[in-house]
Design a protein around this motif. Structure first.
Motif, short mmCIF file in Angstrom:
data_model
loop_
_atom_site.label_atom_id
_atom_site.label_comp_id
_atom_site.label_asym_id
_atom_site.label_seq_id
_atom_site.Cartn_x
_atom_site.Cartn_y
_atom_site.Cartn_z
N ALA A 1 0.84 -1.20 0.00
CA ALA A 1 0.00 0.00 0.00
C ALA A 1 0.88 1.25 0.00
O ALA A 1 1.90 1.29 0.68
CB ALA A 1 -0.91 0.00 1.22
N CYS A 2 0.49 2.24 -0.77
CA CYS A 2 1.28 3.47 -0.92
C CYS A 2 0.44 4.69 -0.57
O CYS A 2 -0.75 4.75 -0.86
CB CYS A 2 1.81 3.61 -2.34
N GLU A 3 1.09 5.66 0.04
CA GLU A 3 0.48 6.96 0.30
C GLU A 3 1.35 8.02 -0.35
O GLU A 3 2.58 7.96 -0.26
CB GLU A 3 0.36 7.21 1.80
N VAL A 4 0.75 8.99 -1.00
CA VAL A 4 1.48 10.02 -1.72
C VAL A 4 1.30 11.36 -1.02
O VAL A 4 0.19 11.71 -0.60
CB VAL A 4 0.99 10.12 -3.18
N TYR A 5 2.39 12.07 -0.88
CA TYR A 5 2.38 13.40 -0.26
C TYR A 5 3.09 14.37 -1.21
O TYR A 5 4.22 14.11 -1.65
CB TYR A 5 3.09 13.39 1.09
N VAL A 6 2.44 15.47 -1.53
CA VAL A 6 2.98 16.47 -2.45
C VAL A 6 3.21 17.76 -1.68
O VAL A 6 2.33 18.20 -0.91
CB VAL A 6 2.03 16.71 -3.64
N ARG A 7 4.39 18.36 -1.88
CA ARG A 7 4.67 19.61 -1.18
C ARG A 7 3.68 20.69 -1.59
O ARG A 7 3.43 20.92 -2.78
CB ARG A 7 6.09 20.08 -1.51
N ARG A 8 3.13 21.37 -0.62
CA ARG A 8 2.12 22.40 -0.88
C ARG A 8 2.76 23.78 -0.86
O ARG A 8 3.85 23.97 -0.30
CB ARG A 8 1.01 22.30 0.16
N ASP A 9 2.10 24.72 -1.44
CA ASP A 9 2.62 26.08 -1.49
C ASP A 9 2.85 26.62 -0.08
O ASP A 9 1.97 26.54 0.78
CB ASP A 9 1.65 27.00 -2.23
N GLY A 10 4.06 27.13 0.14
CA GLY A 10 4.39 27.71 1.43
C GLY A 10 4.70 26.70 2.52
O GLY A 10 4.91 27.10 3.67
N GLU A 11 4.73 25.41 2.20
CA GLU A 11 4.99 24.39 3.21
C GLU A 11 6.49 24.21 3.38
O GLU A 11 7.20 23.87 2.43
CB GLU A 11 4.34 23.07 2.77
N ASP A 12 6.99 24.44 4.61
CA ASP A 12 8.43 24.30 4.83
C ASP A 12 8.79 22.85 5.10
O ASP A 12 7.93 21.95 5.14
CB ASP A 12 8.90 25.21 5.97
N VAL A 13 10.10 22.62 5.30
CA VAL A 13 10.59 21.24 5.46
C VAL A 13 9.96 20.57 6.67
O VAL A 13 9.50 19.42 6.61
CB VAL A 13 12.12 21.24 5.57
N SER A 14 9.93 21.27 7.80
CA SER A 14 9.40 20.66 9.03
C SER A 14 7.93 20.28 8.88
O SER A 14 7.51 19.19 9.28
CB SER A 14 9.57 21.63 10.20
N ALA A 15 7.14 21.19 8.30
CA ALA A 15 5.71 20.90 8.14
C ALA A 15 5.47 19.76 7.17
O ALA A 15 4.61 18.90 7.39
CB ALA A 15 4.99 22.16 7.68
N PHE A 16 6.22 19.76 6.06
CA PHE A 16 6.06 18.69 5.08
C PHE A 16 6.46 17.35 5.68
O PHE A 16 5.76 16.34 5.52
CB PHE A 16 6.90 19.02 3.84
N ALA A 17 7.59 17.32 6.40
CA ALA A 17 8.04 16.07 7.01
C ALA A 17 7.04 15.56 8.04
O ALA A 17 6.78 14.35 8.13
CB ALA A 17 9.40 16.28 7.66
N ALA A 18 6.44 16.47 8.81
CA ALA A 18 5.46 16.05 9.82
C ALA A 18 4.22 15.47 9.18
O ALA A 18 3.54 14.61 9.77
CB ALA A 18 5.10 17.25 10.70
N ARG A 19 3.88 15.91 7.98
CA ARG A 19 2.67 15.42 7.31
C ARG A 19 2.88 14.04 6.69
O ARG A 19 1.91 13.28 6.51
CB ARG A 19 2.25 16.43 6.23
N ILE A 20 4.14 13.69 6.35
CA ILE A 20 4.42 12.38 5.73
C ILE A 20 4.13 11.28 6.75
O ILE A 20 4.72 11.24 7.84
CB ILE A 20 5.88 12.30 5.26
N GLY A 21 3.21 10.41 6.42
CA GLY A 21 2.79 9.35 7.33
C GLY A 21 1.49 9.64 8.03
O GLY A 21 0.93 8.75 8.69
N SER A 22 0.99 10.87 7.92
CA SER A 22 -0.28 11.23 8.54
C SER A 22 -1.43 10.94 7.58
O SER A 22 -1.22 10.69 6.39
CB SER A 22 -0.26 12.72 8.90
N PRO A 23 -2.67 11.01 8.06
CA PRO A 23 -3.82 10.79 7.15
C PRO A 23 -4.00 11.89 6.12
O PRO A 23 -4.77 11.72 5.16
CB PRO A 23 -5.01 10.75 8.12
N ASP A 24 -3.29 13.01 6.29
CA ASP A 24 -3.46 14.15 5.38
C ASP A 24 -2.61 13.91 4.13
O ASP A 24 -1.56 14.53 3.92
CB ASP A 24 -3.03 15.44 6.09
N THR A 25 -3.08 13.00 3.26
CA THR A 25 -2.32 12.61 2.08
C THR A 25 -2.87 13.28 0.83
O THR A 25 -3.93 13.92 0.84
CB THR A 25 -2.36 11.09 1.89
#
Length: 873
Positions: free
Chosen positions: A782-806
Motif C-alpha cells: 500500500a502506498c500513500e502520496v504526499y505532495v509539497r504544498r505552497d508555502g509548506e516548509d521542510v518541518s511541516a512537510f516532514a510532519a505530514r508524511i505518514g499522517s492521514p493528510d495525504t
C-alpha cells in the motif's frame, strides 16, 4: 571479515570490501580467451551463488560466460570463499546430535543420569550398565570414556556422549551420518542480493577511492567492520597521491587512522607531514596516532604501552603539537593525563624545546613543571608570553582548567556561568542539556537563556550528538522508571539505573525540541533536488546508528535497537560456532534462550540443561564442551514462534555464554547468528547458507553476549547487540535470569519509547527537504502520496508524511498494484527496508536489504551515511 589465530579481526581483501559494500564484482582485464567458460560455466557459478542468497545481474552473467574457463574458476572460488566467510558457511557445522532437532533427547535429565551412571559404574570388558548388552562397550579416543554403542548411536553423536567433547574423527564409535530429509521447498531469504558487474581492475581502483572518501566523510566513530575496511582501502592507496584526499576529516577516530597511515612510512614524511599537519586541531589527535601504532584503539578506551617512536616520527609529531595553542593543548592533555605522561617518555618534548617551544610548554603545563633559572625555564617563559591561559609567573607552570570551572558552575546552580563556558564547546553544551534544564526548572529566565544559547551553537554540533539529545529530551515530559547508559568502552555494555529525575516542564521541552528539530530540518536541505522520493514506513523501527564503535562485525549492518518483523509461519534457527586457539585451552561456549512472559517473568529456558521446551516449541542441538581445530564446535536452537506464543511466551532472549569464563577474544574464531527456516523439523541441512539472515562475530574480552530479543506476540525481532558483565564461571541462563529480565525490559522499553531517533524520521526530513513528491510504502504494497504544498516548509512537510493528510486521491490507479509500482518508479531518492522498487539511474538509496538493487545504476547508502548527511555545514 577474517580472524587471526589470536582472535583479532583482520581486514578483508579489497575485492571483498567492494563486494559487500557495493555488491560489485570486478573482472580481470581483457586478454586472450582460449577456452571460454560459456553458458554452462556461468550457469554453474550462478547456481552456487543462488545457494548463498546472491543473484547475478545479466551484464555480470554475460561477463562470466565470456571469461576463460580457468579465470572464471579462480574468480568463482574467490567469490564463493568471501561470501561463505561472511555467512559462516566456510566452517563445518556439526552439532552434538547430527539428527537435530529430531534426535535431541526428549528427557535431558534421563540422558544426564545415563552419562553419570556410565562414568561411575561402566567397566571395560563388562556388559553395559544401562542396557546389559555384552561386547558393545568400547573406549573412545582421546577421553577414553567407556561408551555403549547400543545405548548411544554413533551415527547420531558427533562427540563423546559422556563428556560431550570432540573425539578422533576416525574413532570406530563414530559412524556415517544418516542422510537428512530433503523434501519441501528451499528456504527463501529476505536478504537476496543482486551482484552487479563493477568493471575491470582499473574501475575497481576508482570505486575504492570513492568508498574511501565516503568513510572519511563520516562524522562519528566507525563501527569495527568499517574501520577494518578503511584499513584495506588505505592499504590499496599510494601515499604519493594526496591531492584527492579531503582537506578535513570530521570523525576524530577516522582522522587518527588516516594520520597513522600517513606517518607510517618514515621515507614519505616530507610528503605526508604537511597534509597531516592540516588535519590536526587537538592534541588528542596525536595521542590517538600513538595509540594506534602501538596496537591500541583510536578511541583511547584502552591505551597500550607506547612503542618506541623513531626520531623522524618523533620530530613530526612534536611539529604537529607545536602548531596548536598551548593552553588548549594542555587542556586536551589533561583528559588523558597518564597516557600523555607516558607519551612524553617517547617524544622527549623538553629535549626539543628549542625547536618546539609551544609543545614543550603544553607538556610542562600538564606536568606542573617547576621553574628555575635554567635554559628550559627560559624557553617555557618565552613561549608562555604569547600563550593566553598558561601562567609561568609562579614556581611552576600552570594552566586554566575549563572542565573544573564548568563543574563548579553546575554544582553551584549557576546556569548563566555554565552557559558562558559551555558555549565555547557546543558539543559539551548539548551533551549536558538535560542537567542544565533541570537547573532551570522554575526559573523562566534561565530556561530562556538555555534555549537562546542552544540556538546559537547547534550549527556546530555533530549530528550524532544532536540526534541523541533530541531523542533523550523529547521524552522528558514524563517520568521514566530507569535510565539506560551506553558508556564509552571496548564493548557494548548497557548500564541500567533507577531514574530519579523529575519530569521537565512540557513548555521547556517543547522549546528545546523545537530548536533541535529546526536545526536538523535546516541540515536536511542539502543535495540535489529530485522529483520523487520513496520511503518505507517500516524504517520507523530501524534506529539511527549510535555508539557504533562497539557494534558487532555483522553480515547485515543493523543499528543497535532496531526492530524488524519476523515472517509468518517460519522457524528461527539460532546458531553458534567457535574454534579454540592454541593458547585458550579447552573452551565451552553455550547458546541459550531465556523465555519470559509479558511481565518479564521467566517461564523457562532452552539451553544445555533443558534441550526441549514447551513440547518442542524450542529445541537445543546439544552441549559441545570443547572445540579443537579444525572442526570446532557448533550449537543450534530452533524456535517455533507460533508454538512458543501458544505456550504463553512473550519474549525470547538469545544469549551466548562462555561457560568456563574464557574471553571470546582469546578464541581462534567465534561467531553466531540467526537463520529463518521454511523447512520443518530435520528437513534440509543443519546449516543452510541461503537462509542466514544475520551473522556476527564474538570478539573482545567479554564472556557473555545478548544479541537479540524476539517478541512472540508482535512477531518482531529487536537487535540489541550488547554484552553482559559476568563474574566467576559455570555461567547459565538460570543463574543470570533476573539480570536478563531487567536488561531486556529496560532496553526494549528504551527503544520503544522514542528516546532514540529512527531512520524513518531522518528519511522523512531528507525527503521533505529534497523532493516535491514523497511516496510512503506501507507493508503489503500500500502506498500513500504526499505532495509539497505552497508555502509548506521542510518541518511541516516532514510532519505530514505518514499522517492521514495525504494527496493519494490525486493519483490515478491509487488502489492497484500497477499504480503502486508506477508511483515509485523513477524515484531519485529512496529509503527502503528492501530494495524491490524501480528507481531512477543515479538514485541515492538506503536499503537494509539491497536485494535486486544494481550498484552500477544507483548509489547505495549505509545507515551511517544517512546520519552523515546531517553533518554541520
Amino acid at each position: 571479515m577474517t580472524v587471526t589465530d589470536a582472535g583479532t579481526a583482520r581486514p578483508r581483501a579489497l575485492a571483498a570490501v567492494l563486494l559487500f559494500r557495493r555488491g560489485a564484482v570486478y573482472l580481470p582485464g581483457p586478454g586472450t580467451v582460449s577456452d571460454p567458460a560459456g553458458e554452462a560455466g556461468a550457469a554453474l557459478l550462478e547456481a552456487d551463488l543462488a545457494q548463498r542468497g546472491h543473484l547475478v545481474a545479466p551484464a555480470l552473467r554475460a561477463a562470466f560466460a565470456a571469461l576463460d574457463a580457468r579465470a572464471l574458476g579462480a574468480l568463482g572460488r574467490a567469490l564463493l570463499h568471501d561470501i561463505d566467510q561472511a555467512l559462516g558457511a566456510d566452517r563445518p557445522h556439526e552439532p552434538l546430535f547430527s539428527g537435530f532437532p529430531e534426535t535431541v533427547p526428549a528427557d535431558p535429565y534421563r540422558y544426564y543420569v545415563d552419562r553419570v551412571l556410565t562414568v561411575l559404574f561402566q567397566q571395560p570388558a563388562q556388559p553395559c550398565v544401562l542396557c546389559g548388552t555384552e561386547g558393545s562397550v568400547v573406549p573412545v579416543s582421546p577421553c577414553a570414556h567407556l561408551v555403549c554403542g547400543t545405548c548411544f548411536d554413533g551415527a547420531d553423536f558427533t562427540a563423546c556422549p559422556v563428556c560431550q567433547r570432540r573425539i578422533d574423527p576416525a574413532d570406530p564409535f563414530l559412524k556415517p551420518k544418516r542422510p537428512r530429509r530433503l523434501f519441501g521447498r528451499p528456504d527463501a531469504p529476505r536478504r537476496m542480493r543482486l551482484l552487479s558487474l563493477g568493471g575491470d581492475l582499473i574501475t575497481r581502483q576508482a570505486d575504492a577511492v570513492q568508498e574511501l572518501d565516503t568513510l572519511l566523510a563520516r562524522t562519528g566513530a566507525l563501527p569495527p567492520q568499517d574501520a577494518d575496511d578503511l584499513t584495506s582501502l588505505l592499504a590499496a592507496r599510494s601515499r604519493a597521491d594526496l591531492d584527492t584526499l579531503p582537506a578535513a576529516v570530521p570523525g576524530r577516530e577516522t582522522k587518527a587512522r588516516l594520520m597513522a597511515w600517513l606517518l607510517e612510512d618514515p621515507d614519505e614524511l616530507t610528503r605526508t607531514l604537511p597534509y597531516a599537519a592540516g588535519l590536526v586541531d587537538t592534541a588528542t589527535d596525536v595521542l590517538r596516532v600513538l595509540s594506534l601504532r602501538s596496537g591500541g584503539d583510536a578511541g583511547l578506551v584502552s591505551v597500550p604501552r607506547f612503542a618506541a617512536v623513531p626520531r623522524p616520527l618523533r620530530r613530526a609529531l612534536l611539529t604537529l603539537l607545536d602548531a596548536l595553542d598551548p593552553a588548549q593543548a594542555a587542556q586536551d592533555m589533561r583528559r588523558h593525563r597518564r597516557a600523555w605522561i607516558h607519551a612524553a617518555e617517547r617524544l622527549h618534548p623538553f629535549e626539543y624545546a628549542d625547536r618546539h617551544p609551544r609543545a614543550a610548554l603544553a607538556f610542562a603545563a600538564l606536568r606542573g613543571t617547576r621553574l628555575g633559572d635554567d635554559a628550559l625555564s627560559a624557553v617555557l617563559r618565552a613561549a608562555a608570553a604569547d600563550a593566553e591561559g598558561i601562567d609561568t609567573t609562579g614556581p611552576a607552570v600552570t594552566a586554566r582548567s575549563w572542565s573544573r570551572h564548568v563543574e563548579a558552575a553546575l554544582t553551584a546552580g549557576d546556569v548563566t556561568g555554565a552557559l558562558a563556558l559551555l558555549a565555547r564547546r557546543p558539543g559539551e553544551l548539548v551533551r549536558r542539556l538535560d542537567h542544565l534544564l533541570r537547573l532551570a526548572v522554575g526559573e523562566e529566565t534561565a530556561g530562556r537563556a538555555i534555549v537562546t544559547a542552544l540556538g546559537g551553537v547547534t550549527g556546530r554540533v555533530a549530528p550524532a550528538v544532536l540526534l541523541s539529545a533530541l531523542g533523550a529530551i523529547r521524552v522528558r515530559t514524563r517520568e521514566q522508571p530507569v535510565r539506560v547508559f551506553f558508556p564509552k568502552g571496548a564493548s557494548a555494555k548497557a548500564h541500567v539505573a533507577d531514574d530519579e529525575r523529575a519530569a521537565l516542564p512540557a513548555s521547556l521541552v517543547r522549546d528545546v525540541v523545537g530548536v533541535l528539530s529546526a536545526e536538523l530540518s535546516r541540515r536536511a536541505d542539502t543535495g540535489r533536488r529530485v522529483d520523487t522520493a520513496v520511503i518505507d514506513a517500516e524504517l520507523d523501527g530501524v534506529m539511527a546508528p549510535f555508539t557504533e564503535r562497539t557494534a558487532s562485525r555483522a553480515f547485515v549492518t543493523l543499528p543497535r535497537g532496531s526492530e524488524l518483523a519476523v515472517p509468518e509461519g517460519r522457524i528461527l534457527r539460532l546458531f553458534l560456532h567457535w574454534t579454540e586457539s592454541a593458547g585458550s585451552g579447552r573452551t565451552d561456549l553455550d547458546l541459550s534462550v531465556a523465555m519470559f512472559d509479558a511481565d518479564w517473568q521467566q517461564l523457562g529456558v532452552c539451553d544445555y540443561t533443558s534441550l526441549r521446551h514447551a513440547r518442542d516449541a524450542a529445541v537445543h542441538s546439544g552441549d559441545l564442551q570443547d572445540a579443537p581445530p579444525p572442526l570446532g564446535a557448533s550449537e543450534f536452537v530452533d524456535l517455533d514462534l507460533e508454538r512458543l506464543a501458544a505456550a504463553g511466551v512473550r519474549h525470547a532472549v538469545a544469549v551466548v555464554y562462555s561457560y568456563n569464563n574464557v574471553p571470546f577474544g582469546e578464541l581462534a574464531e567465534a561467531f553466531a547468528g540467526v537463520m529463518v527456516r521454511d523447512l520443518p523439523g530435520g528437513a534440509g541441512p543443519v546449516f543452510e547458507p541461503r537462509s542466514v539472515e544475520q551473522r556476527f562475530d564474538l570478539t573482545g574480552g567479554e564472556r557473555a553476549c545478548v544479541p537479540l530479543v524476539v517478541d512472540l506476540r508482535a512477531r518482531t525481532m529487536r537487535w540489541l547487540d550488547v554484552t553482559k558483565g559476568v563474574t566467576g564461571s559455570q555461567h547459565s541462563v538460570w543463574r543470570h535470569s533476573t539480570a536478563l529480565a531487567a536488561q531486556g525490559r529496560s532496553l526494549t522499553g528504551l527503544f520503544a519509547s522514542g528516546a532514540r531517533v529512527s531512520l524513518g524520521e531522518l528519511a522523512r526530513l531528507r525527503a521533505a527537504a529534497r523532493a516535491s513528491r514523497v511516496v510512503l510504502r506501507r507493508e503489503g504494497a500500500a502506498c500513500e502520496v504526499y505532495v509539497r504544498r505552497d508555502g509548506e516548509d521542510v518541518s511541516a512537510f516532514a510532519a505530514r508524511i505518514g499522517s492521514p493528510d495525504t494527496d493519494t486521491d490525486m493519483e490515478p490507479d491509487a488502489d492497484s498494484d500497477r499504480g503502486a509500482k508506477r508511483r515509485t518508479s523513477g524515484a531519485g531518492l529512496a529509503f527502503l527496508l528492501r530494495g524491490d522498487a524501480e528507481l531512477a539511474d543515479g538514485c541515492e538509496v538506503f536499503a537494509l536489504y539491497p536485494q535486486r538493487l544494481d550498484a552500477s545504476r544507483v548509489r547505495l547508502l549505509s545507515a551511517s551515511d544517512v546520519v552523515t548527511a546531517f553533518a554541520a555545514r
